[in-house]
Design a protein around this motif. Structure first.
Motif, mmCIF file in Angstrom:
data_model
loop_
_atom_site.group_PDB
_atom_site.id
_atom_site.type_symbol
_atom_site.label_atom_id
_atom_site.label_comp_id
_atom_site.label_asym_id
_atom_site.label_seq_id
_atom_site.Cartn_x
_atom_site.Cartn_y
_atom_site.Cartn_z
ATOM 1 N N GLU A 85 -8.276 -30.516 51.452
ATOM 2 C CA GLU A 85 -7.951 -29.164 51.930
ATOM 3 C C GLU A 85 -6.571 -28.743 51.453
ATOM 4 N N GLU A 86 -5.630 -29.677 51.529
ATOM 5 C CA GLU A 86 -4.263 -29.403 51.069
ATOM 6 C C GLU A 86 -4.273 -29.072 49.574
ATOM 7 N N GLU A 127 -6.742 -27.745 47.832
ATOM 8 C CA GLU A 127 -7.330 -26.407 47.643
ATOM 9 C C GLU A 127 -6.328 -25.300 47.912
ATOM 10 N N LYS A 128 -5.467 -25.507 48.916
ATOM 11 C CA LYS A 128 -4.509 -24.470 49.316
ATOM 12 C C LYS A 128 -3.233 -24.485 48.470
ATOM 13 N N ALA A 129 -2.970 -25.595 47.803
ATOM 14 C CA ALA A 129 -1.713 -25.762 47.067
ATOM 15 C C ALA A 129 -1.663 -24.857 45.846
ATOM 16 N N SER A 130 -0.444 -24.488 45.497
ATOM 17 C CA SER A 130 -0.255 -23.758 44.253
ATOM 18 C C SER A 130 0.766 -24.523 43.426
ATOM 19 N N ARG A 185 2.535 -29.716 42.329
ATOM 20 C CA ARG A 185 2.096 -29.955 43.705
ATOM 21 C C ARG A 185 0.654 -30.466 43.720
ATOM 22 N N LYS A 186 -0.217 -29.800 42.973
ATOM 23 C CA LYS A 186 -1.619 -30.216 42.903
ATOM 24 C C LYS A 186 -1.735 -31.628 42.323
ATOM 25 N N GLU A 229 -8.785 -29.384 37.900
ATOM 26 C CA GLU A 229 -9.132 -28.862 39.231
ATOM 27 C C GLU A 229 -10.626 -28.982 39.502
ATOM 28 N N THR A 251 -12.421 -30.966 42.582
ATOM 29 C CA THR A 251 -13.399 -30.267 43.431
ATOM 30 C C THR A 251 -14.716 -31.040 43.489
ATOM 31 N N SER A 305 -14.327 -34.080 45.600
ATOM 32 C CA SER A 305 -14.364 -33.691 47.005
ATOM 33 C C SER A 305 -15.812 -33.550 47.488
#
Length: 172
Positions: free
Chosen positions: A32-33, A35-38, A42-43, A106, A110, A113
Motif C-alpha cells: 500500500e505504501e 502504491e501511494k509513494a511518489s 522512495r518507491k 512498477e 504490482t 502484490s
C-alpha cells in the motif's frame, strides 16, 4: 492488576500461524505504501523492503513451516504454496536485479502484490485454508513458531549486514 502480573515481561506470540499472518499484514502495508509513494528513490526503497521481507518469509515457511505440515494437511495445497513462492521469487529476484530504472519496475511490483494476495488468501482467508488445516493437525505451532522466530532473526541480521542472496527456487 496484581504485582505479579504487572512484573511479567511482554510475552511473544509464538504461534506459527500468527507469526506468518503478521508478516502478511506487514507486507500488505508495504505494498500500500508503494502504491501511494511518489518518486523513484522512495518507491525503490519500499520495493527493496518488500523483497527482503518476502525472501525472509518464504525461507522460514519453506525451511520450517511447510515441512512440518507435510503429510498432515492437504498435499495439493502445500505443493501449490511452493510453486506460488517460486513465482514470487522470480519476480523478487528480477525486481532487485533490475531496479527502478527498468521500464516494467512498477508493473512487476504490482504483479508481485497480486500474487502475494492470492497466496495469502490460500494460506489464511479461504475456507479450509492452510492455517486452519495446520491448527487442526497434530502440529506444535508454538514450537514451530519459536524456531521460525529464531531463524527470522538470523535472516534479518544477514539482510542488514551481508545482504540476502537471490531467492532460491524450490520447484522450477
Amino acid at each position: 492488576m496484581t504485582m505479579e502480573t504487572a512484573m511479567k515481561p511482554t510475552e511473544v506470540d509464538t504461534d506459527a500461524t500468527h507469526i506468518l499472518a503478521a508478516d502478511h499484514r506487514a507486507v500488505e502495508a508495504l505494498f500500500e505504501e508503494f502504491e501511494k509513494a511518489s518518486g523513484t528513490d522512495r518507491k525503490a526503497k519500499i520495493a527493496d523492503r518488500i523483497c527482503t521481507e518476502l525472501k525472509i518469509h518464504a525461507q522460514i515457511e519453506e525451511e520450517i513451516f511447510y515441512p512440518a505440515l507435510k503429510g498432515k494437511i492437504d498435499d495439493d495445497l502445500l505443493k501449490e504454496a511452493y510453486v506460488e513462492h517460486d513465482g514470487a521469487k522470480i519476480l523478487i529476484n528480477d525486481i532487485v536485479a533490475s531496479g527502478p530504472d527498468d521500464e516494467f519496475f512498477e508493473a512487476k511490483v504490482t504483479v508481485l502484490s497480486e500474487e502475494i494476495k492470492h497466496h495469502v488468501k490460500e494460506e489464511e482467508k479461504q475456507h479450509d485454508n492452510m492455517f486452519q488445516q495446520a491448527r487442526a493437525a497434530d502440529v506444535d505451532l508454538d514450537a514451530l513458531g519459536e524456531r521460525m522466530l529464531a531463524r527470522k532473526e538470523e535472516l534479518k541480521r544477514q539482510a542488514e549486514t551481508a545482504g540476502l542472496p537471490p531467492a532460491e527456487l524450490a520447484t522450477m
